[in-house]
Design an enzyme around this catalytic site. Structure first.
Site, PDB file in Angstrom:
ATOM      1  N   LYS A 171      -7.625  23.553  40.500  1.00  0.00           N
ATOM      2  CA  LYS A 171      -7.622  23.408  39.039  1.00  0.00           C
ATOM      3  C   LYS A 171      -8.725  22.442  38.583  1.00  0.00           C
ATOM      4  O   LYS A 171      -9.427  22.692  37.602  1.00  0.00           O
ATOM      5  CB  LYS A 171      -6.245  22.898  38.587  1.00  0.00           C
ATOM      6  CG  LYS A 171      -6.151  22.504  37.126  1.00  0.00           C
ATOM      7  CD  LYS A 171      -6.304  23.672  36.188  1.00  0.00           C
ATOM      8  CE  LYS A 171      -6.268  23.224  34.732  1.00  0.00           C
ATOM      9  NZ  LYS A 171      -6.638  24.292  33.811  1.00  0.00           N
ATOM     10  N   LYS A 239     -10.110  13.686  30.740  1.00  0.00           N
ATOM     11  CA  LYS A 239      -9.266  13.291  31.874  1.00  0.00           C
ATOM     12  C   LYS A 239      -9.587  14.170  33.094  1.00  0.00           C
ATOM     13  O   LYS A 239      -9.759  13.690  34.211  1.00  0.00           O
ATOM     14  CB  LYS A 239      -7.800  13.447  31.445  1.00  0.00           C
ATOM     15  CG  LYS A 239      -6.786  13.148  32.490  1.00  0.00           C
ATOM     16  CD  LYS A 239      -5.833  14.270  32.862  1.00  0.00           C
ATOM     17  CE  LYS A 239      -5.497  15.336  31.920  1.00  0.00           C
ATOM     18  NZ  LYS A 239      -4.859  16.501  32.506  1.00  0.00           N
TER      19      LYS A 239
HETATM   20  P1  NAP Z   1       0.091  17.351  25.044  1.00  0.00           P
HETATM   21  O1  NAP Z   1       0.358  18.294  23.936  1.00  0.00           O
HETATM   22  O2  NAP Z   1      -0.615  16.078  24.774  1.00  0.00           O
HETATM   23  O3  NAP Z   1       1.508  17.018  25.754  1.00  0.00           O
HETATM   24  C1  NAP Z   1       1.613  15.986  26.676  1.00  0.00           C
HETATM   25  C2  NAP Z   1       3.049  15.873  27.147  1.00  0.00           C
HETATM   26  O4  NAP Z   1       3.142  14.774  28.075  1.00  0.00           O
HETATM   27  C3  NAP Z   1       4.038  15.566  26.025  1.00  0.00           C
HETATM   28  O5  NAP Z   1       5.270  16.187  26.309  1.00  0.00           O
HETATM   29  C4  NAP Z   1       4.153  14.048  26.125  1.00  0.00           C
HETATM   30  O6  NAP Z   1       5.352  13.534  25.576  1.00  0.00           O
HETATM   31  C5  NAP Z   1       4.144  13.874  27.614  1.00  0.00           C
HETATM   32  N1  NAP Z   1       3.811  12.508  28.015  1.00  0.00           N
HETATM   33  C6  NAP Z   1       2.626  11.870  27.861  1.00  0.00           C
HETATM   34  N2  NAP Z   1       2.690  10.604  28.339  1.00  0.00           N
HETATM   35  C7  NAP Z   1       3.962  10.444  28.790  1.00  0.00           C
HETATM   36  C8  NAP Z   1       4.641   9.375  29.406  1.00  0.00           C
HETATM   37  N3  NAP Z   1       4.035   8.193  29.667  1.00  0.00           N
HETATM   38  N4  NAP Z   1       5.939   9.551  29.745  1.00  0.00           N
HETATM   39  C9  NAP Z   1       6.552  10.734  29.504  1.00  0.00           C
HETATM   40  N5  NAP Z   1       5.960  11.807  28.934  1.00  0.00           N
HETATM   41  C10 NAP Z   1       4.674  11.655  28.581  1.00  0.00           C
HETATM   42  O7  NAP Z   1      -0.758  18.035  26.216  1.00  0.00           O
HETATM   43  P2  NAP Z   1      -0.844  19.580  26.642  1.00  0.00           P
HETATM   44  O8  NAP Z   1      -2.029  20.203  25.984  1.00  0.00           O
HETATM   45  O9  NAP Z   1       0.492  20.225  26.540  1.00  0.00           O
HETATM   46  O10 NAP Z   1      -1.255  19.389  28.173  1.00  0.00           O
HETATM   47  C11 NAP Z   1      -0.298  19.064  29.168  1.00  0.00           C
HETATM   48  C12 NAP Z   1      -0.989  19.173  30.539  1.00  0.00           C
HETATM   49  O11 NAP Z   1      -1.452  20.529  30.704  1.00  0.00           O
HETATM   50  C13 NAP Z   1      -2.222  18.271  30.692  1.00  0.00           C
HETATM   51  O12 NAP Z   1      -2.275  17.811  32.010  1.00  0.00           O
HETATM   52  C14 NAP Z   1      -3.372  19.233  30.406  1.00  0.00           C
HETATM   53  O13 NAP Z   1      -4.569  18.812  31.039  1.00  0.00           O
HETATM   54  C15 NAP Z   1      -2.850  20.528  31.005  1.00  0.00           C
HETATM   55  N6  NAP Z   1      -3.410  21.775  30.438  1.00  0.00           N
HETATM   56  C16 NAP Z   1      -3.565  21.915  29.090  1.00  0.00           C
HETATM   57  C17 NAP Z   1      -4.096  23.102  28.585  1.00  0.00           C
HETATM   58  C18 NAP Z   1      -4.295  23.300  27.097  1.00  0.00           C
HETATM   59  O14 NAP Z   1      -5.012  24.246  26.719  1.00  0.00           O
HETATM   60  N7  NAP Z   1      -3.691  22.500  26.233  1.00  0.00           N
HETATM   61  C19 NAP Z   1      -4.452  24.147  29.449  1.00  0.00           C
HETATM   62  C20 NAP Z   1      -4.238  23.991  30.821  1.00  0.00           C
HETATM   63  C21 NAP Z   1      -3.712  22.789  31.307  1.00  0.00           C
HETATM   64  P3  NAP Z   1       5.413  13.123  24.004  1.00  0.00           P
HETATM   65  O15 NAP Z   1       5.711  14.386  23.256  1.00  0.00           O
HETATM   66  O16 NAP Z   1       6.508  12.124  23.952  1.00  0.00           O
HETATM   67  O17 NAP Z   1       4.077  12.529  23.644  1.00  0.00           O
END
Ligand code: NAP
Length: 293
Positions: A171, A239
């Site tokens: 990834k 990141k």
């Molecule tokens: P996001 O919307 O920012 O969601 C992040 C999640 O992590 C939320 O549920 C957040 O909780 C939680 N979190 C963050 N810090 C935390 C902590 N200290 N303790 C507990 N929970 C915590 O991000 P996302 O876009 O869904 O991405 C999530 C992952 O998938 C990342 O690693 C990203 O690189 C990967 N990803 C994203 C995409 C994309 O297109 N978005 C595609 C492939 C992979 P809260 O709601 O409380 O903040």
């Protein structure tokens, strides 16, 4: 054995992935910010007050959180998953995090009788919504076979790419390539505009020629519609690029282009774009207008 599914981390990706799971069976959910679980509980998902409680109620626990620190918090925290797992619990992590943290947490899970699979995804928020993600899995063969039917509820292409940690390795390399694509596409688009080319003409040629890529079409589309609401945020893009460069350094591999790109994207992040979509990099040159380059 009938599996009981739990999902931790209901951000942009997690909410959509959990919603697809819920179409097939009941699920347990937890998120640090409770409000983000409300839409799913309205559809019948069962809210748990901590990762520990969720792990006690589930046989397979899926996680989808931001980064290494967030994953450590939900796995090893005070009321983390490791407090609640039992013999045979399978933790499946969809977040994009480092392979080294993955291996460390997998070993700690093993000490408690649980198994680990890293299963990062690609396909973005749209793939998460439509259930068309590609999911690359690092796991023992038996754990992969066990979780595959669950992953098929969220993704179209489910690939076993090696042992624990290899899903994250693939990834990070995949995202390193797409980061370079994104930055090259943005630079080319702005260079063309600077030279008096029309964005439509550039799209008509470049989207069908040797320059084509997912990131190029995304940049053209986001620029044309001035839409930089986060699908994949600058924070997450940065990141992943940092993790890829760090992995190359640790492993002694000369990832030269990525090393050059990293400070440019860091500067973009610092210029007020942290929470914007990754494609906002195309605005870098707008932000710099008037400044001495
Ligand atoms: P996001 O919307 O920012 O969601 C992040 C999640 O992590 C939320 O549920 C957040 O909780 C939680 N979190 C963050 N810090 C935390 C902590 N200290 N303790 C507990 N929970 C915590 O991000 P996302 O876009 O869904 O991405 C999530 C992952 O998938 C990342 O690693 C990203 O690189 C990967 N990803 C994203 C995409 C994309 O297109 N978005 C595609 C492939 C992979 P809260 O709601 O409380 O903040």
């Amino acid at each position: 054995m009938e599996e009981r599914i739990g999902f931790v981390g209901l951000g942009i990706m997690g909410q959509r992935m959990a919603a697809n799971l819920l179409r097939h069976q009941p699920i347990n959910i937890y998120n640090r910010t409770k409000a983000r679980g409300e839409a799913l509980t309205a559809l019948g998902a069962v809210w748990c007050d901590s990762p520990e409680e969720l792990a006690r109620a589930s046989t397979i626990v899926l996680t989808m959180v931001s980064d290494d620190d967030a994953l450590r918090a939900v796995v090893e925290g005070d009321r983390g998953l490791l407090k609640g797992v039992g013999k045979g619990t399978l933790i499946v992590d969809h977040s994009t995090v480092s392979a080294s943290v993955t291996r460390d947490l997998a070993a700690k899970a093993r000490d408690r009788g649980a198994a680990w699979a890293d299963a990062p995804v690609t396909g973005g928020d749209i793939g998460a919504e439509k259930g068309t993600l590609t999911i690359m899995v690092g796991a023992d063969g038996q754990d992969f076979d066990r979780v595959r039917p669950v992953l098929q509820q969220m993704g179209q292409r489910i690939l076993h790419v090696g042992g624990v940690g290899q899903g994250q390795t693939l990834k990070l390399i995949s995202n390193m390539v797409s980061a370079l694509n994104l930055m090259a596409a943005a630079e080319g688009l702005q260079f063309g505009l600077h030279q008096g080319l029309a964005v439509d003409d550039m799209a008509a040629v470049m989207n069908f020629g040797s320059a084509q890529s997912f990131e190029l079409s995304k940049v053209l589309d986001r620029y044309t519609h001035a839409n930089f609401a986060p699908g994949f945020s600058v924070a997450n893009r940065l990141k992943d690029l940092r993790l890829a460069v760090a992995m190359a350094e640790t492993e002694g591999y000369p990832a030269d282009l990525a090393a050059c790109a990293l400070p440019l994207y860091e500067a973009h992040d610092r210029s007020g774009f942290h929470d914007q979509d990754e494609a906002s990099y195309v605005q870098r040159w707008d932000a710099q207008k008037g400044a001495k380059l």
